[in-house]
Design a protein around this motif. Structure first.
Motif, PDB file in Angstrom:
ATOM      1  N   PHE A  17      36.957  43.295  43.796  1.00 18.24           N
ATOM      2  CA  PHE A  17      36.593  43.129  42.392  1.00 18.24           C
ATOM      3  C   PHE A  17      37.299  44.211  41.584  1.00 18.24           C
ATOM      4  O   PHE A  17      37.194  45.392  41.899  1.00 18.24           O
ATOM      5  N   CYS A  22      37.801  42.021  34.794  1.00 21.40           N
ATOM      6  CA  CYS A  22      36.623  41.181  34.555  1.00 21.40           C
ATOM      7  C   CYS A  22      36.363  40.995  33.066  1.00 21.40           C
ATOM      8  O   CYS A  22      36.371  41.951  32.293  1.00 21.40           O
ATOM      9  N   THR A  23      36.143  39.739  32.672  1.00 19.01           N
ATOM     10  CA  THR A  23      35.835  39.429  31.267  1.00 19.01           C
ATOM     11  C   THR A  23      34.339  39.190  31.054  1.00 19.01           C
ATOM     12  O   THR A  23      33.929  38.731  29.998  1.00 19.01           O
ATOM     13  N   HIS A  24      33.542  39.453  32.074  1.00 24.52           N
ATOM     14  CA  HIS A  24      32.075  39.376  31.982  1.00 24.52           C
ATOM     15  C   HIS A  24      31.601  37.988  31.564  1.00 24.52           C
ATOM     16  O   HIS A  24      30.645  37.847  30.798  1.00 24.52           O
ATOM     17  N   SER A  25      32.256  37.001  32.087  1.00 25.19           N
ATOM     18  CA  SER A  25      31.836  35.634  31.805  1.00 25.19           C
ATOM     19  C   SER A  25      30.504  35.330  32.473  1.00 25.19           C
ATOM     20  O   SER A  25      29.766  34.453  32.027  1.00 25.19           O
ATOM     21  N   GLY A  26      30.195  36.037  33.550  1.00 26.07           N
ATOM     22  CA  GLY A  26      28.947  35.799  34.269  1.00 26.07           C
ATOM     23  C   GLY A  26      28.972  34.578  35.159  1.00 26.07           C
ATOM     24  O   GLY A  26      27.960  34.199  35.734  1.00 26.07           O
ATOM     25  N   ARG A  27      30.120  33.990  35.307  1.00 27.76           N
ATOM     26  CA  ARG A  27      30.201  32.765  36.097  1.00 27.76           C
ATOM     27  C   ARG A  27      29.848  33.027  37.559  1.00 27.76           C
ATOM     28  O   ARG A  27      29.210  32.210  38.203  1.00 27.76           O
ATOM     29  N   CYS A  28      30.238  34.163  38.087  1.00 22.22           N
ATOM     30  CA  CYS A  28      29.961  34.465  39.495  1.00 22.22           C
ATOM     31  C   CYS A  28      28.461  34.609  39.738  1.00 22.22           C
ATOM     32  O   CYS A  28      27.945  34.061  40.705  1.00 22.22           O
ATOM     33  N   TRP A  43      26.850  45.227  44.314  1.00 24.22           N
ATOM     34  CA  TRP A  43      26.529  44.012  43.559  1.00 24.22           C
ATOM     35  C   TRP A  43      27.133  42.748  44.161  1.00 24.22           C
ATOM     36  O   TRP A  43      26.695  41.654  43.825  1.00 24.22           O
ATOM     37  N   CYS A  61      36.381  32.387  39.441  1.00 23.36           N
ATOM     38  CA  CYS A  61      36.413  33.526  38.513  1.00 23.36           C
ATOM     39  C   CYS A  61      37.565  33.312  37.527  1.00 23.36           C
ATOM     40  O   CYS A  61      38.725  33.248  37.925  1.00 23.36           O
ATOM     41  N   PRO A  62      37.261  33.190  36.220  1.00 28.25           N
ATOM     42  CA  PRO A  62      38.300  32.816  35.256  1.00 28.25           C
ATOM     43  C   PRO A  62      39.322  33.920  34.988  1.00 28.25           C
ATOM     44  O   PRO A  62      40.433  33.634  34.555  1.00 28.25           O
ATOM     45  N   SER A  63      38.966  35.156  35.240  1.00 28.72           N
ATOM     46  CA  SER A  63      39.875  36.256  34.910  1.00 28.72           C
ATOM     47  C   SER A  63      40.748  36.683  36.075  1.00 28.72           C
ATOM     48  O   SER A  63      41.738  37.383  35.884  1.00 28.72           O
ATOM     49  N   ALA A  65      39.484  38.649  38.333  1.00 27.97           N
ATOM     50  CA  ALA A  65      38.942  39.952  38.756  1.00 27.97           C
ATOM     51  C   ALA A  65      38.471  39.921  40.196  1.00 27.97           C
ATOM     52  O   ALA A  65      38.577  40.908  40.919  1.00 27.97           O
ATOM     53  N   LEU A  66      37.925  38.768  40.600  1.00 31.98           N
ATOM     54  CA  LEU A  66      37.496  38.600  41.982  1.00 31.98           C
ATOM     55  C   LEU A  66      38.641  38.004  42.792  1.00 31.98           C
ATOM     56  O   LEU A  66      39.304  37.066  42.345  1.00 31.98           O
TER      57      LEU A  66
HETATM   58  S1  SF4 Z   1      33.317  35.381  37.283  1.00 32.35           S
HETATM   59 FE1  SF4 Z   1      34.936  36.910  37.274  1.00 32.35          FE
HETATM   60  S2  SF4 Z   1      35.252  37.407  35.114  1.00 32.35           S
HETATM   61 FE2  SF4 Z   1      33.274  36.383  35.275  1.00 32.35          FE
HETATM   62  S3  SF4 Z   1      31.779  38.053  35.480  1.00 32.35           S
HETATM   63 FE3  SF4 Z   1      32.333  37.380  37.555  1.00 32.35          FE
HETATM   64  S4  SF4 Z   1      34.010  38.767  38.122  1.00 32.35           S
HETATM   65 FE4  SF4 Z   1      33.811  38.905  35.914  1.00 32.35          FE
END
Ligand code: SF4
Length: 79
Positions: A17, A22-28, A43, A61-63, A65-66
């Motif tokens: 990660f 990370c754009t903090h989309s919260g999708r994960c 986490w 993950c859209p960005s 980051a993962l």
């Molecule tokens: S899905 Fe990716 S971009 Fe979105 S909060 Fe999780 S790590 Fe961040």
């Protein structure tokens, strides 16, 4: 200043990660809350789902980051 990339290992899969991406989309956390839970100190806990489930969620993950790498569970049987 760049933050350090985090690494979370479980049997068969390693998830990384990058907090700078990370754009903090919260999708994960919505998609696989047993593995991704920001209330925990560690986490990302990939051992709480199958390798396939974790890999599928990481791909969403859209960005970017993962990321994940799969480990060959057949390796290293000697010893
Ligand atoms: S899905 Fe990716 S971009 Fe979105 S909060 Fe999780 S790590 Fe961040």
């Amino acid at each position: 200043m760049a933050k350090r990339r985090q690494t979370y290992e479980a049997d068969g899969i390693t998830v990384t990660f990058d907090p700078d991406v990370c754009t903090h989309s919260g999708r994960c956390v919505r998609g696989l809350p047993s593995v991704f839970d920001v209330r925990r100190k560690r986490w990302v806990q990939p051992e709480h789902a199958t390798v396939t489930e974790v890999a599928d969620q990481v791909r969403r993950c859209p960005s970017g980051a993962l990321q994940f790498t799969l480990e060959d569970s057949a390796a290293g049987s000697e010893g």
